[in-house]
Design a protein around this motif. Structure first.
Motif, short mmCIF file in Angstrom:
data_model
loop_
_atom_site.label_atom_id
_atom_site.label_comp_id
_atom_site.label_asym_id
_atom_site.label_seq_id
_atom_site.Cartn_x
_atom_site.Cartn_y
_atom_site.Cartn_z
N THR A 1 -2.51 8.46 -7.95
CA THR A 1 -1.52 7.98 -6.99
C THR A 1 -0.44 9.03 -6.71
OG1 THR A 1 -1.91 5.70 -7.66
CG2 THR A 1 0.16 6.15 -6.51
N TYR B 1 -4.52 2.78 -2.20
CA TYR B 1 -3.66 2.67 -3.39
C TYR B 1 -2.66 1.53 -3.17
CZ TYR B 1 -5.29 7.51 -3.98
OH TYR B 1 -6.03 8.65 -4.09
N TYR C 1 -1.05 12.86 -1.44
CA TYR C 1 -0.23 12.60 -0.26
C TYR C 1 -0.80 13.24 1.00
CZ TYR C 1 2.97 11.21 -3.90
OH TYR C 1 3.52 10.59 -4.97
N GLU C 2 -1.93 13.91 0.89
CA GLU C 2 -2.51 14.58 2.07
C GLU C 2 -3.26 13.60 2.94
OE1 GLU C 2 -4.80 17.79 0.51
OE2 GLU C 2 -3.06 18.69 -0.38
N GLU D 1 0.86 -1.19 0.00
CA GLU D 1 0.00 0.00 0.00
C GLU D 1 0.90 1.24 0.00
OE1 GLU D 1 -2.97 0.16 3.04
OE2 GLU D 1 -3.47 -1.96 2.80
N TYR D 2 0.53 2.23 -0.80
CA TYR D 2 1.30 3.48 -0.82
C TYR D 2 1.07 4.28 0.46
CZ TYR D 2 2.90 3.21 -5.63
OH TYR D 2 3.55 2.84 -6.77
N PHE D 3 -0.14 4.29 0.95
CA PHE D 3 -0.50 5.09 2.12
C PHE D 3 -1.28 4.21 3.09
CE2 PHE D 3 -0.60 7.68 -1.77
CZ PHE D 3 0.48 8.51 -1.51
N GLU E 1 -4.57 4.98 5.16
CA GLU E 1 -5.10 6.27 4.71
C GLU E 1 -5.85 6.17 3.40
OE1 GLU E 1 -2.24 9.47 4.71
OE2 GLU E 1 -1.06 8.44 6.25
N LYS E 2 -5.21 5.56 2.39
CA LYS E 2 -5.80 5.49 1.06
C LYS E 2 -5.58 4.08 0.51
CE LYS E 2 -5.16 10.35 0.24
NZ LYS E 2 -4.97 11.39 -0.71
#
Length: 166
Positions: A159, A136, A165-166, A128-130, A133-134
């Motif tokens: 992405t 992605y 990125y917030e 997961e990238y975040f 949080e998200k």
């Protein structure tokens, strides 16, 4: 200074060891459309022959080619050259030049399972990238022929864009 608008991506070309098997994989597993069935091209005086001489130089003899397309109209050109070979390193990340491409599917895990069932390989865990949080996600895989590519769950723009990125 006038800014040029972003250009669009047309296609990518891949060299594969077995064109028929590669067409079946990218059609049946990846869901791409076949827009030109496998065709043999021979070195001759035709327009395509001259074009290939420009690209490959004289003496290329022949090859087989097929054209596919993704759902968003990106071309996927598959080549089978005589005497093809597998590279020692199928992810030459330090070598200047192309080393992977990415395919997007919101059901990343489902597509991953289809790739594995078809003889592909997972190169890393789904990440997961975040986290928390998200949603992605991404993972690097190989097709059954050793070609490395990445799966994304969400669009590249979403992405990486400001606000992602917030």
């Amino acid at each position: 200074m006038t800014q040029t608008p972003p250009r669009t991506f047309s296609h990518i070309g891949l060299s594969v060891p077995d064109l028929d098997k590669a067409v079946a994989f990218y059609r049946d597993v990846m869901g791409f459309y076949v827009i030109m069935e496998p065709t043999e091209i021979e070195e001759d005086d035709s327009a395509i022959g001259a074009m290939c001489n420009d690209v490959f130089g004289p003496g290329w003899s022949r090859f087989r080619i097929a054209h596919l397309a993704t759902g968003d109209r990106i071309g996927f050109e598959l080549f089978e050259f005589p005497d093809n070979y597998q590279p020692e390193d199928n992810l030459p990340h330090r070598q200047v030049g192309l080393f992977h491409f990415a395919i997007q599917d919101p059901d990343l895990e489902g597509l991953l399972q289809k790739i594995l069932a078809a003889g592909g390989r997972q190169r890393m865990p789904v990440r997961e990238y975040f986290p928390g949080e998200k949603p992605y996600r991404m993972v690097y895989v190989e097709d059954p022929f050793g070609i490395v590519f990445e799966l994304y769950s969400h669009s590249y723009e979403l992405t990486y864009s400001a606000g992602a990125y917030e």
